[in-house]
Design an enzyme around this catalytic site. Structure first.
Site, PDB file in Angstrom:
ATOM      1  N   LYS A  47     -17.987  15.243  15.773  1.00 45.84           N
ATOM      2  CA  LYS A  47     -18.457  15.555  14.354  1.00 45.84           C
ATOM      3  C   LYS A  47     -19.858  15.426  14.281  1.00 45.84           C
ATOM      4  O   LYS A  47     -20.388  16.351  13.579  1.00 45.84           O
ATOM      5  CB  LYS A  47     -17.384  14.855  13.536  1.00 45.84           C
ATOM      6  CG  LYS A  47     -15.967  15.057  13.234  1.00 45.84           C
ATOM      7  CD  LYS A  47     -15.031  14.069  12.682  1.00 45.84           C
ATOM      8  CE  LYS A  47     -13.814  14.377  12.797  1.00 45.84           C
ATOM      9  NZ  LYS A  47     -12.727  13.387  12.472  1.00 45.84           N
ATOM     10  N   GLN A  91     -12.470   7.802   9.988  1.00 46.38           N
ATOM     11  CA  GLN A  91     -11.465   8.414  11.275  1.00 46.38           C
ATOM     12  C   GLN A  91     -10.316   7.469  11.403  1.00 46.38           C
ATOM     13  O   GLN A  91     -10.165   6.187  11.318  1.00 46.38           O
ATOM     14  CB  GLN A  91     -12.655   7.933  12.232  1.00 46.38           C
ATOM     15  CG  GLN A  91     -11.797   8.788  13.642  1.00 46.38           C
ATOM     16  CD  GLN A  91     -11.575  10.309  13.833  1.00 46.38           C
ATOM     17  OE1 GLN A  91     -12.614  10.769  13.402  1.00 46.38           O
ATOM     18  NE2 GLN A  91     -10.475  10.741  13.871  1.00 46.38           N
ATOM     19  N   ASP A 114     -12.029  15.765   3.761  1.00 47.02           N
ATOM     20  CA  ASP A 114     -10.769  15.701   4.768  1.00 47.02           C
ATOM     21  C   ASP A 114      -9.676  16.469   4.221  1.00 47.02           C
ATOM     22  O   ASP A 114      -8.753  17.098   4.692  1.00 47.02           O
ATOM     23  CB  ASP A 114     -10.272  14.239   5.444  1.00 47.02           C
ATOM     24  CG  ASP A 114     -10.547  14.130   6.778  1.00 47.02           C
ATOM     25  OD1 ASP A 114     -10.542  14.984   7.506  1.00 47.02           O
ATOM     26  OD2 ASP A 114     -10.710  12.842   7.320  1.00 47.02           O
TER      27      ASP A 114
END
Ligand code: NAP
Length: 275
Positions: A47, A91, A114
């Protein structure tokens, strides 16, 4: 036809880079990693690399696995209130003892790149174009649409009903006018259902469970699942044989994975108000 996620994700990221450059704005994404799960470390590194490629400022917060829930919440609240931060990503999975659903709730929906929050999941349900769509289903849909495949009126079958992948995937296809069936571990006669699919999306995580005899001739097959055989990534779909009957198919790796990463960049640029 191979639905190549590497090529499409590259062009999406290139386009986002141009948009950011033209705006003169600094776009930033905060990524929080708690603990040192090896797979999570790789995902976070990827990322960060994507951010560099696109010209997004990446703020990495690497916290020890002894981190307390309150400390994590404090950091999220701080980032929620920082106007220079456009997207926040924690995460998953978190180390044992930390509450993931509380984390999802704590992230401001406007920074939830997300697309996991109730507001954004609800936005997908209501076909609200302003919401952040969960990156994996968003990327899978983009792969289908960008290759000119018609979705309206087609029979779509999604295998998997998780909140972040299967359900939003089904809703996105429904919003596009497909007739959608959702299958899961309790589904009876899976093969009979998948055989009817013009568009078959598998999001399970069982290596090569989708075999040639389960796929209609000329179907579009999207493989989201990830498993490992002898350390090598494989998908839910037996690519070698299914590709003989499918009209279009994603490779795995190289299909929905790179698209997921590109859509995270897309959501972050959107969160910064540039899309
Ligand atoms: P998940 O929460 O474990 O969901 C898996 C789904 O598969 C569940 O709905 C489960 O049904 C269903 N299932 C399990 N065994 C089945 C069977 N034999 N037949 C039919 N359905 C079955 O996983 P997820 O988070 O949705 O992720 C799904 C897969 O996608 C995983 O392999 C994950 O690693 C991968 N993934 C890939 C990307 C990417 O970028 N390509 C991103 C995210 C996830 P029940 O609900 O009945 O248990």
């Amino acid at each position: 036809m191979i639905l190549d996620g590497k090529i499409l994700s590259k062009s999406i990221k290139e386009n986002l880079k141009n948009i950011i450059c033209a705006s003169g704005k600094e776009v930033s994404l905060a990524v929080i990693l708690v603990g040192q799960d090896p797979a999570s470390c790789i995902y976070v590194k990827n990322k960060t690399n994507d951010c560099h490629e696109v010209g997004i400022k990446s703020l990495e917060y690497k916290l020890p696995d002894t981190t307390k829930q309150e400390e994590l919440m404090d950091l999220i609240h701080k980032l929620n209130n920082d106007d220079s931060v456009h997207g926040i990503l924690v995460q998953f999975p978190l180390p044992e003892g930390l509450d993931e659903s509380a984390v999802v709730k704590a992230i401001s929906p406007q920074k939830d790149v997300d697309g996991f929050s109730k507001i954004n999941v609800g936005g997908v349900l209501m076909n609200d174009k302003d919401c952040f769509v969960s990156c994996t289903p968003a990327g899978a849909l983009e792969l289908i649409k960008s290759s000119g495949i018609e979705i309206t009126g087609k029979n779509a079958v999604v295998i998997g009903r998780s909140n972040n992948v299967g359900k939003p995937m089904a809703l996105l296809l429904l919003n596009e006018g497909a007739t959608v069936t959702v299958c899961h571990s309790k589904t009876q006669n899976l093969k009979e259902i998948t055989k009817q699919a013009d568009i078959l999306v598998s999001a399970v995580g069982k290596a090569h469970m989708i075999t040639e005899d389960m796929v209609k001739n000329g179907a579009v097959v999207i493989d989201i699942g990830i498993s490992r055989i002898d350390g090598k990534q494989v998908g839910d779909v037996d690519f070698e044989n299914v590709s003989k009957v499918a009209y279009a198919i994603t490779p795995n790796p190289g299909g929905t994975g790179p698209m997921t990463r590109a859509m995270l960049m897309y959501n972050t640029v959107k969160a910064a108000g540039l899309l």
